[in-house]
Enzyme design. Sequence first.
Site, PDB file in Angstrom:
ATOM      1  N   GLU A   1      -3.581   9.164   5.609  1.00  0.00           N
ATOM      2  CA  GLU A   1      -4.142   9.495   4.302  1.00  0.00           C
ATOM      3  C   GLU A   1      -4.284  11.004   4.063  1.00  0.00           C
ATOM      4  O   GLU A   1      -4.389  11.439   2.926  1.00  0.00           O
ATOM      5  CB  GLU A   1      -5.507   8.803   4.145  1.00  0.00           C
TER       6      GLU A   1
ATOM      7  N   ASP B   1      -3.437  -3.725   0.340  1.00  0.00           N
ATOM      8  CA  ASP B   1      -3.433  -5.162   0.662  1.00  0.00           C
ATOM      9  C   ASP B   1      -4.417  -5.842  -0.279  1.00  0.00           C
ATOM     10  O   ASP B   1      -5.133  -5.169  -1.017  1.00  0.00           O
ATOM     11  CB  ASP B   1      -3.848  -5.388   2.124  1.00  0.00           C
TER      12      ASP B   1
HETATM   13  N1  ADE Z   1      -8.790  -0.596   3.596  1.00  0.00           N
HETATM   14  C1  ADE Z   1      -7.584  -1.079   3.233  1.00  0.00           C
HETATM   15  N2  ADE Z   1      -7.604  -2.428   3.170  1.00  0.00           N
HETATM   16  C2  ADE Z   1      -8.852  -2.804   3.507  1.00  0.00           C
HETATM   17  C3  ADE Z   1      -9.493  -4.062   3.636  1.00  0.00           C
HETATM   18  N3  ADE Z   1      -8.831  -5.196   3.411  1.00  0.00           N
HETATM   19  N4  ADE Z   1     -10.805  -4.088   4.015  1.00  0.00           N
HETATM   20  C4  ADE Z   1     -11.462  -2.934   4.252  1.00  0.00           C
HETATM   21  N5  ADE Z   1     -10.899  -1.716   4.158  1.00  0.00           N
HETATM   22  C5  ADE Z   1      -9.613  -1.644   3.787  1.00  0.00           C
END
Ligand code: ADE
Length: 231
Positions: A12, A199
């Site tokens: 990042e 996601d």
């Molecule tokens: N960062 C990226 N995806 C995530 C998730 N599913 N839960 C917590 N932090 C995240």
Amino acid sequence: MLIGIIGAMNEEVIELKTIMTSIVEEKLGDLIFFKGELKDKKVVLVESGIGKVNAAICATLMKTHFNVDKLFFTGVAGGVNPKINIGDIVIGSDLVEHDFDCTAFGYELGKIPRMSEYQFKADEALKRIAVEVATEVFGAEKVWIGRIVSGDQFVASPEKIKWLKETFNAYCTEMEGAAVAHVCYLFELPFLIIRAISDKADDDAKVDYPEFVKLAAKNSKTIIEKILEKI
Ligand code: ADE
């Protein structure tokens, strides 16, 4: 004006670091802060590490040690609102610590006892600029403004998503933003949390995450770069 930028992971911050110039490193404990210039602005960049404590430490140092005037947190998140897709951008209107639970004493979930605020609001001016540039770059259908919730958990279950949506009306979930927002609230430091969706925090999250994290990190870097041109 000095601008602080925090990202939790190497993926990042690396993109931003490669376009910074005149870099000088400063080590504080185990943390390496990179001072330099980005788009003709003076900036301090740091990789905080994952989770609320790491993020809060970095945000505090950004204010108390470097005395930044504005603070950005950039990175990836899991989508909670079903309309939000992988690659989309969420600009946090306010931030809540979803794992703060003192319901045993009658407090609502997320509420921090003895603090007047727990839904920490982003700076309006920074939010406006971010929405403008994100819409310009990605198109309005990919840009969302809403609540981001944070907890020390990687969320990967449909039940938990449902709970986050119903309890907090969360747009996305991650592991640092609300901690940064909490620190900024205490120090009256204008801040903005910008997340790209890697996601959908569901059963597929741990498969989607590594595949999309780089693309998502690139997207949030592009926005930071463009915001710096405008402030
Ligand atoms: N960062 C990226 N995806 C995530 C998730 N599913 N839960 C917590 N932090 C995240």
